[in-house]
Write an enzyme that holds these catalytic residues in place. Structure first.
Site, mmCIF file in Angstrom:
data_model
loop_
_atom_site.group_PDB
_atom_site.id
_atom_site.type_symbol
_atom_site.label_atom_id
_atom_site.label_comp_id
_atom_site.label_asym_id
_atom_site.label_seq_id
_atom_site.Cartn_x
_atom_site.Cartn_y
_atom_site.Cartn_z
ATOM 1 N N CYS A 51 -21.618 56.339 6.873
ATOM 2 C CA CYS A 51 -20.597 55.686 6.058
ATOM 3 C C CYS A 51 -19.623 56.742 5.543
ATOM 4 O O CYS A 51 -20.048 57.751 4.959
ATOM 5 C CB CYS A 51 -21.254 54.953 4.897
ATOM 6 N N CYS A 54 -20.129 56.971 1.581
ATOM 7 C CA CYS A 54 -21.343 57.418 0.879
ATOM 8 C C CYS A 54 -22.321 58.180 1.753
ATOM 9 O O CYS A 54 -23.340 58.660 1.254
ATOM 10 C CB CYS A 54 -22.048 56.228 0.233
ATOM 11 N N CYS A 100 -21.856 48.305 4.124
ATOM 12 C CA CYS A 100 -22.842 49.346 3.840
ATOM 13 C C CYS A 100 -23.689 48.907 2.653
ATOM 14 O O CYS A 100 -23.145 48.558 1.607
ATOM 15 C CB CYS A 100 -22.121 50.655 3.514
ATOM 16 N N CYS A 103 -23.250 51.418 -0.651
ATOM 17 C CA CYS A 103 -22.039 51.451 -1.482
ATOM 18 C C CYS A 103 -21.258 50.142 -1.459
ATOM 19 O O CYS A 103 -20.280 50.004 -2.173
ATOM 20 C CB CYS A 103 -21.138 52.613 -1.064
ATOM 21 N N CYS A 124 -18.752 45.284 15.450
ATOM 22 C CA CYS A 124 -17.362 45.695 15.662
ATOM 23 C C CYS A 124 -16.903 46.382 14.381
ATOM 24 O O CYS A 124 -16.672 45.727 13.361
ATOM 25 C CB CYS A 124 -16.545 44.435 15.955
HETATM 26 FE FE FE Z 1 -21.565 53.432 2.137
#
Ligand code: FE
Length: 135
Positions: A51, A54, A100, A103, A124
């Site tokens: 990510c 984060c 995610c 976060c 995607c």
């Molecule tokens: Fe994240």
């Protein structure tokens, strides 16, 4: 579908200060990069995509495939527990949003038109939501 809340809570101002304008638009405003413009669309390197906000491990290059959609596409996350899937009825479509879990950042959407021999899913994902850690 999921009830867990993100564990990293930052203010909008903190996210805006930390992320690039493009990352902020995607991750915090559910924006979408234009197809075929993201830096990982044609990326072939081995590694783990984390990510961009984060650092949570999200997708492995082992599951990346050429979808011709214009966005990086994966058959599955590194760990199903690392993402949140949620129904998204925006823009007059019914889609499943991928976020995610750590976060709450918007990553992209998941569709059921992926490679049938690999589970049939197509995650995607916006390049701008990801950072490739090469192995
Ligand atoms: Fe994240």
């Amino acid at each position: 579908m999921d009830v867990m809340e993100p564990t990293i809570a930052k203010t909008d101002a903190e996210w805006r200060a930390q992320l690039t304008p493009e990352q902020y638009d995607i991750l915090r405003r559910k924006g979408t990069e234009r197809p075929f413009t993201g830096r990982y669309v044609n990326e072939k390197s081995d590694g783990t995509y984390v990510c961009a906000a984060c650092g949570t491990e999200l997708f492995s290059s082992d599951t990346k495939f050429e979808s011709h959609s214009g966005w990086p596409s994966f058959t599955e996350p590194v760990n199903r527990e690392h993402v949140i899937l949620e129904s998204d009825h925006s823009h007059g479509m019914v889609r499943t949003e991928v976020m995610c879990r750590s976060c709450g950042g918007h990553l992209g959407h998941v569709f059921e038109d992926g490679p049938s021999d690999e589970g049939g899913m197509r995650y995607c994902i916006n390049s701008g939501a990801l950072q490739l850690e090469r192995s």
